[in-house]
Design a protein around this motif. Structure first.
Motif, PDB file in Angstrom:
ATOM      1  N   GLY A  41       0.806  -1.219   0.000  1.00  0.00           N
ATOM      2  CA  GLY A  41       0.000   0.000   0.000  1.00  0.00           C
ATOM      3  C   GLY A  41       0.834   1.262   0.000  1.00  0.00           C
ATOM      4  O   GLY A  41       0.577   2.194  -0.779  1.00  0.00           O
ATOM      5  N   TYR A  42       1.843   1.300   0.847  1.00  0.00           N
ATOM      6  CA  TYR A  42       2.683   2.496   0.916  1.00  0.00           C
ATOM      7  C   TYR A  42       3.517   2.680  -0.352  1.00  0.00           C
ATOM      8  O   TYR A  42       3.689   3.798  -0.823  1.00  0.00           O
ATOM      9  CB  TYR A  42       3.598   2.450   2.142  1.00  0.00           C
ATOM     10  N   THR A  67      -3.329  15.913   1.991  1.00  0.00           N
ATOM     11  CA  THR A  67      -3.186  15.168   0.744  1.00  0.00           C
ATOM     12  C   THR A  67      -3.021  13.681   1.018  1.00  0.00           C
ATOM     13  O   THR A  67      -3.678  12.843   0.382  1.00  0.00           O
ATOM     14  CB  THR A  67      -1.978  15.690  -0.059  1.00  0.00           C
ATOM     15  N   TYR A  68      -2.157  13.337   1.965  1.00  0.00           N
ATOM     16  CA  TYR A  68      -1.976  11.925   2.331  1.00  0.00           C
ATOM     17  C   TYR A  68      -3.283  11.324   2.847  1.00  0.00           C
ATOM     18  O   TYR A  68      -3.607  10.179   2.548  1.00  0.00           O
ATOM     19  CB  TYR A  68      -0.882  11.750   3.379  1.00  0.00           C
ATOM     20  N   PHE A  69      -4.036  12.099   3.639  1.00  0.00           N
ATOM     21  CA  PHE A  69      -5.295  11.595   4.172  1.00  0.00           C
ATOM     22  C   PHE A  69      -6.301  11.327   3.056  1.00  0.00           C
ATOM     23  O   PHE A  69      -6.979  10.295   3.058  1.00  0.00           O
ATOM     24  CB  PHE A  69      -5.902  12.560   5.195  1.00  0.00           C
ATOM     25  N   ILE A  70      -6.421  12.231   2.111  1.00  0.00           N
ATOM     26  CA  ILE A  70      -7.371  12.056   1.016  1.00  0.00           C
ATOM     27  C   ILE A  70      -7.046  10.782   0.230  1.00  0.00           C
ATOM     28  O   ILE A  70      -7.931   9.977  -0.075  1.00  0.00           O
ATOM     29  CB  ILE A  70      -7.399  13.296   0.103  1.00  0.00           C
ATOM     30  N   VAL A  71      -5.773  10.587  -0.070  1.00  0.00           N
ATOM     31  CA  VAL A  71      -5.366   9.394  -0.813  1.00  0.00           C
ATOM     32  C   VAL A  71      -5.586   8.143   0.042  1.00  0.00           C
ATOM     33  O   VAL A  71      -6.105   7.132  -0.440  1.00  0.00           O
ATOM     34  CB  VAL A  71      -3.910   9.508  -1.290  1.00  0.00           C
ATOM     35  N   SER A  72      -5.219   8.209   1.303  1.00  0.00           N
ATOM     36  CA  SER A  72      -5.403   7.069   2.198  1.00  0.00           C
ATOM     37  C   SER A  72      -6.882   6.711   2.333  1.00  0.00           C
ATOM     38  O   SER A  72      -7.254   5.531   2.279  1.00  0.00           O
ATOM     39  CB  SER A  72      -4.824   7.401   3.575  1.00  0.00           C
ATOM     40  N   PHE A  73      -7.718   7.712   2.478  1.00  0.00           N
ATOM     41  CA  PHE A  73      -9.159   7.481   2.586  1.00  0.00           C
ATOM     42  C   PHE A  73      -9.705   6.835   1.312  1.00  0.00           C
ATOM     43  O   PHE A  73     -10.486   5.888   1.374  1.00  0.00           O
ATOM     44  CB  PHE A  73      -9.881   8.794   2.881  1.00  0.00           C
ATOM     45  N   ALA A  74      -9.271   7.333   0.162  1.00  0.00           N
ATOM     46  CA  ALA A  74      -9.735   6.775  -1.115  1.00  0.00           C
ATOM     47  C   ALA A  74      -9.308   5.318  -1.257  1.00  0.00           C
ATOM     48  O   ALA A  74     -10.106   4.459  -1.671  1.00  0.00           O
ATOM     49  CB  ALA A  74      -9.198   7.603  -2.277  1.00  0.00           C
ATOM     50  N   VAL A  75      -8.064   5.013  -0.896  1.00  0.00           N
ATOM     51  CA  VAL A  75      -7.561   3.644  -1.009  1.00  0.00           C
ATOM     52  C   VAL A  75      -8.278   2.720  -0.021  1.00  0.00           C
ATOM     53  O   VAL A  75      -8.725   1.633  -0.398  1.00  0.00           O
ATOM     54  CB  VAL A  75      -6.030   3.602  -0.793  1.00  0.00           C
ATOM     55  N   CYS A  76      -8.415   3.142   1.228  1.00  0.00           N
ATOM     56  CA  CYS A  76      -9.084   2.303   2.232  1.00  0.00           C
ATOM     57  C   CYS A  76     -10.543   2.055   1.858  1.00  0.00           C
ATOM     58  O   CYS A  76     -11.034   0.930   1.982  1.00  0.00           O
ATOM     59  CB  CYS A  76      -8.999   2.959   3.609  1.00  0.00           C
ATOM     60  N   THR A  77     -11.234   3.088   1.398  1.00  0.00           N
ATOM     61  CA  THR A  77     -12.633   2.933   1.000  1.00  0.00           C
ATOM     62  C   THR A  77     -12.759   1.982  -0.180  1.00  0.00           C
ATOM     63  O   THR A  77     -13.610   1.076  -0.184  1.00  0.00           O
ATOM     64  CB  THR A  77     -13.245   4.296   0.639  1.00  0.00           C
TER      65      THR A  77
END
Length: 123
Positions: A41-42, A67-77
């Motif tokens: 993932g990383y 920015t990291y949160f938005i990408v992380s949220f999109a990937v986790c969702t």
């Protein structure tokens, strides 16, 4: 070398946080498996974002964290929807936001420690 340190420390930190959240269920037995998922993932998602945001490097930049949160949220969702057959009601589950933020925060922290040495200001 600094990019490798960011990934390694992020994977170890994220794996420890994840295991500590679910320790009663699994213990330490899934450490290698969870570490591999975190690594993939990383490397696939966070490192390209890191390269993009570090065109304008700032130590502990709030915008980088967002920015990291938005990408992380999109990937986790996306992973939850695809892997667990969840519907969009998953967006109402607070743990999704917590995990997304924690994973983003860990990567942002290690990015600031290893790659932003020259910049001392908070923004």
């Amino acid at each position: 070398m600094d990019y490798i340190c960011v990934v390694v420390f992020s994977v170890l930190s994220a794996t420890m946080v994840y295991i500590s959240m679910y320790f009663e269920t699994y213990g330490f037995s899934p450490f290698p498996v969870i570490s591999m998922f975190m690594l993939v993932g990383y490397v696939l998602f966070a490192t390209p974002v890191q390269i993009f945001v570090n065109r304008k490097p700032k130590k502990f930049s709030r915008w980088h964290l967002v920015t990291y949160f938005i990408v992380s949220f999109a990937v986790c969702t996306t992973l939850l929807v695809l892997l667990d057959s969840y519907k969009w009601y998953i967006l109402t589950v607070p743990m999704l936001y917590i995990i997304s933020f924690v994973l983003a925060f860990i990567y942002w922290f290690w990015d600031s420690v290893f790659l932003q040495r020259k910049h001392k200001s908070f923004s």
